[in-house]
Design an enzyme around this catalytic site. Structure first.
Site, PDB file in Angstrom:
ATOM      1  N   ARG A 224       0.845  -1.191   0.000  1.00  0.00           N
ATOM      2  CA  ARG A 224       0.000   0.000   0.000  1.00  0.00           C
ATOM      3  C   ARG A 224       0.882   1.245   0.000  1.00  0.00           C
ATOM      4  NH1 ARG A 224      -3.339  -2.935  -1.528  1.00  0.00           N
ATOM      5  NH2 ARG A 224      -5.388  -3.389  -0.663  1.00  0.00           N
ATOM      6  N   HIS A 272      -0.734  -0.809  -9.883  1.00  0.00           N
ATOM      7  CA  HIS A 272      -1.407  -1.631  -8.863  1.00  0.00           C
ATOM      8  C   HIS A 272      -1.980  -2.926  -9.449  1.00  0.00           C
ATOM      9  CE1 HIS A 272      -3.624  -1.548  -4.770  1.00  0.00           C
ATOM     10  NE2 HIS A 272      -3.399  -2.796  -5.160  1.00  0.00           N
TER      11      HIS A 272
HETATM   12  P1  NDP Z   1      -1.352 -10.503   5.702  1.00  0.00           P
HETATM   13  O1  NDP Z   1      -2.437  -9.715   6.295  1.00  0.00           O
HETATM   14  O2  NDP Z   1      -1.536 -11.968   5.513  1.00  0.00           O
HETATM   15  O3  NDP Z   1      -0.019 -10.331   6.572  1.00  0.00           O
HETATM   16  C1  NDP Z   1       0.448  -9.097   6.995  1.00  0.00           C
HETATM   17  C2  NDP Z   1       1.877  -9.242   7.499  1.00  0.00           C
HETATM   18  O4  NDP Z   1       2.361  -7.962   7.924  1.00  0.00           O
HETATM   19  C3  NDP Z   1       1.979 -10.181   8.711  1.00  0.00           C
HETATM   20  O5  NDP Z   1       3.175 -10.895   8.672  1.00  0.00           O
HETATM   21  C4  NDP Z   1       1.973  -9.190   9.878  1.00  0.00           C
HETATM   22  O6  NDP Z   1       2.618  -9.663  11.045  1.00  0.00           O
HETATM   23  C5  NDP Z   1       2.763  -8.050   9.286  1.00  0.00           C
HETATM   24  N1  NDP Z   1       2.459  -6.799  10.000  1.00  0.00           N
HETATM   25  C6  NDP Z   1       1.261  -6.201  10.167  1.00  0.00           C
HETATM   26  N2  NDP Z   1       1.382  -5.087  10.921  1.00  0.00           N
HETATM   27  C7  NDP Z   1       2.704  -4.992  11.241  1.00  0.00           C
HETATM   28  C8  NDP Z   1       3.458  -4.089  12.009  1.00  0.00           C
HETATM   29  N3  NDP Z   1       2.878  -3.027  12.604  1.00  0.00           N
HETATM   30  N4  NDP Z   1       4.786  -4.302  12.139  1.00  0.00           N
HETATM   31  C9  NDP Z   1       5.373  -5.375  11.549  1.00  0.00           C
HETATM   32  N5  NDP Z   1       4.707  -6.277  10.806  1.00  0.00           N
HETATM   33  C10 NDP Z   1       3.391  -6.089  10.657  1.00  0.00           C
HETATM   34  O7  NDP Z   1      -0.979  -9.796   4.318  1.00  0.00           O
HETATM   35  P2  NDP Z   1      -0.570 -10.434   2.902  1.00  0.00           P
HETATM   36  O8  NDP Z   1       0.829 -10.905   2.948  1.00  0.00           O
HETATM   37  O9  NDP Z   1      -1.603 -11.394   2.434  1.00  0.00           O
HETATM   38  O10 NDP Z   1      -0.688  -9.133   1.974  1.00  0.00           O
HETATM   39  C11 NDP Z   1       0.087  -7.977   2.245  1.00  0.00           C
HETATM   40  C12 NDP Z   1      -0.549  -6.769   1.580  1.00  0.00           C
HETATM   41  O11 NDP Z   1      -0.388  -6.830   0.177  1.00  0.00           O
HETATM   42  C13 NDP Z   1      -2.057  -6.618   1.733  1.00  0.00           C
HETATM   43  O12 NDP Z   1      -2.388  -6.072   2.998  1.00  0.00           O
HETATM   44  C14 NDP Z   1      -2.403  -5.677   0.617  1.00  0.00           C
HETATM   45  O13 NDP Z   1      -2.355  -4.338   1.081  1.00  0.00           O
HETATM   46  C15 NDP Z   1      -1.293  -5.894  -0.399  1.00  0.00           C
HETATM   47  N6  NDP Z   1      -1.761  -6.403  -1.683  1.00  0.00           N
HETATM   48  C16 NDP Z   1      -1.318  -5.769  -2.829  1.00  0.00           C
HETATM   49  C17 NDP Z   1      -1.672  -6.225  -4.075  1.00  0.00           C
HETATM   50  C18 NDP Z   1      -1.143  -5.597  -5.316  1.00  0.00           C
HETATM   51  O14 NDP Z   1      -1.563  -5.960  -6.415  1.00  0.00           O
HETATM   52  N7  NDP Z   1      -0.238  -4.671  -5.234  1.00  0.00           N
HETATM   53  C19 NDP Z   1      -2.584  -7.391  -4.218  1.00  0.00           C
HETATM   54  C20 NDP Z   1      -2.954  -7.990  -2.971  1.00  0.00           C
HETATM   55  C21 NDP Z   1      -2.561  -7.487  -1.756  1.00  0.00           C
HETATM   56  P3  NDP Z   1       2.066 -10.968  11.835  1.00  0.00           P
HETATM   57  O15 NDP Z   1       2.409 -12.143  10.943  1.00  0.00           O
HETATM   58  O16 NDP Z   1       2.838 -10.969  13.084  1.00  0.00           O
HETATM   59  O17 NDP Z   1       0.584 -10.773  11.998  1.00  0.00           O
END
Ligand code: NDP
Length: 309
Positions: A224, A272
């Protein structure tokens, strides 16, 4: 699920594909304007529906976000008090991992320099580095992030993974929590942002964070745009502190024609699309959750609106 419907809203022209994919799961998908009796709507499959969308469906039991990132949904004040799930689809994760591997490889193999040399009809040999000598930091080890980190590690790069809670993943050196971030950034030749947008991550990568990265490091953002302080990123790229960036996401989309990013030689912009929801494979998880709701069972891939992902 005879007699009950899933209502659909998406800004993309993909209703027919979702309808057909969900039909094979026994789920009847309808556009809101085609629904005769709103009380028969038990679930919703939505991507950025208009404000007030959910109000007409008083028997709603499940909201499915049509994608992995739920930031646009959880920030709203009109959500029904029912489970909200994200799409969880191995093919969507694989598509993201493919994009991340492409962007990492492009920098690791000096491709931007060869593109420039070719335009100048210049034979410009740069001896390739051993991937084991290149460190890739992956911020966010979720469904898409972890798959991407694993894909990069499989190619022999040294991979550092950072998340909110501590992980243990073979082949990836994991760390967690705010205090560990600077260490990951300062060791990485290439940083990949795969964090969800939440109140904690909004603006997280600011001028100080870019300054903590190695001089000449590359930055890839596929999650994002608002996680990054965009003016600070532009300044770091213009000053040469950062070697380059691959940006698939932006604070405001579409990216304004006025943005200096468009004309920067060391920036690759994509609109995107690093990964998309694929109806033919994602329908299975949606069908499973609709059946779980009907059986009064806990759903899979439920998100926590308070946590923000
Ligand atoms: P998930 O929701 O499965 O995982 C999020 C990860 O980020 C987890 O490992 C989480 O930690 C970590 N995280 C969250 N908050 C923090 C923080 N404050 N500090 C450190 N680590 C943090 O996400 P996905 O991997 O499935 O997807 C990631 C993002 O990709 C989506 O949220 C979306 O915005 C984006 N996306 C982009 C697309 C594109 O085409 N560009 C398409 C699809 C998605 P923990 O494991 O400890 O919970």
């Amino acid at each position: 699920m005879t007699g009950s419907y899933m209502v659909f809203y998406s800004a993309f022209d993909d209703f027919q594909a979702w309808r057909e994919a969900l039909e094979s799961e026994g789920v009847e998908l309808c556009r809101s304007e085609d629904i005769a009796d709103a009380d028969n709507v038990r679930s919703a499959l939505v991507w950025k529906p208009p404000q007030g969308f959910f109000q007409g469906f008083r028997n709603l039991q499940l909201v499915v976000n049509l994608g992995a990132g739920v930031d646009a949904l959880v920030g709203r004040n009109d959500l029904p008090d029912v489970p909200i799930t994200r799409l969880s689809d191995p093919r969507m994760a694989r598509m993201m991992a493919g994009f991340v591997l492409f962007a990492v490889t492009r920098y690791a193999r000096d491709i931007p320099q060869f593109e420039k040399a070719q335009r100048e009809r210049r034979w410009h040999y740069i001896h390739p580095k051993d991937p084991a000598d290149i460190t890739v930091g992956v911020l966010g080890l979720g469904e898409l992030g972890l798959e991407s980190a694993r894909e990069v590690a499989r190619q022999g790069y040294r991979v550092l993974g950072w998340s909110r809670t501590q992980k243990s993943v073979e082949g990836i050196s994991c760390s967690s929590g705010p205090d560990a971030l600077v260490s990951v950034l300062s060791q990485s030749d290439i940083v990949v942002c795969m964090l969800p947008r939440t109140p904690e991550t909004d603006g997280l990568l600011d001028a100080a964070m870019f300054r903590s990265m190695k001089q000449g490091a590359f930055f890839i953002n596929v999650s994002r745009g608002s996680i990054v302080d965009e003016p600070a990123l532009i300044a770091a790229l213009q000053s040469g502190w950062l070697g380059g960036a691959t940006l698939d996401v932006f604070a405001k989309e579409p990216l304004s024609p006025d943005s200096p990013l468009w004309t920067m030689e060391n920036v690759l912009i994509t609109p995107h699309l690093a990964s998309i929801a694929l109806p033919s494979s994602a329908a299975m998880q949606i069908g499973e959750n609709v059946r779980r709701i009907a059986r009064n069972e806990a759903v899979l891939s439920r998100i926590d609106p308070k946590r923000g992902y």
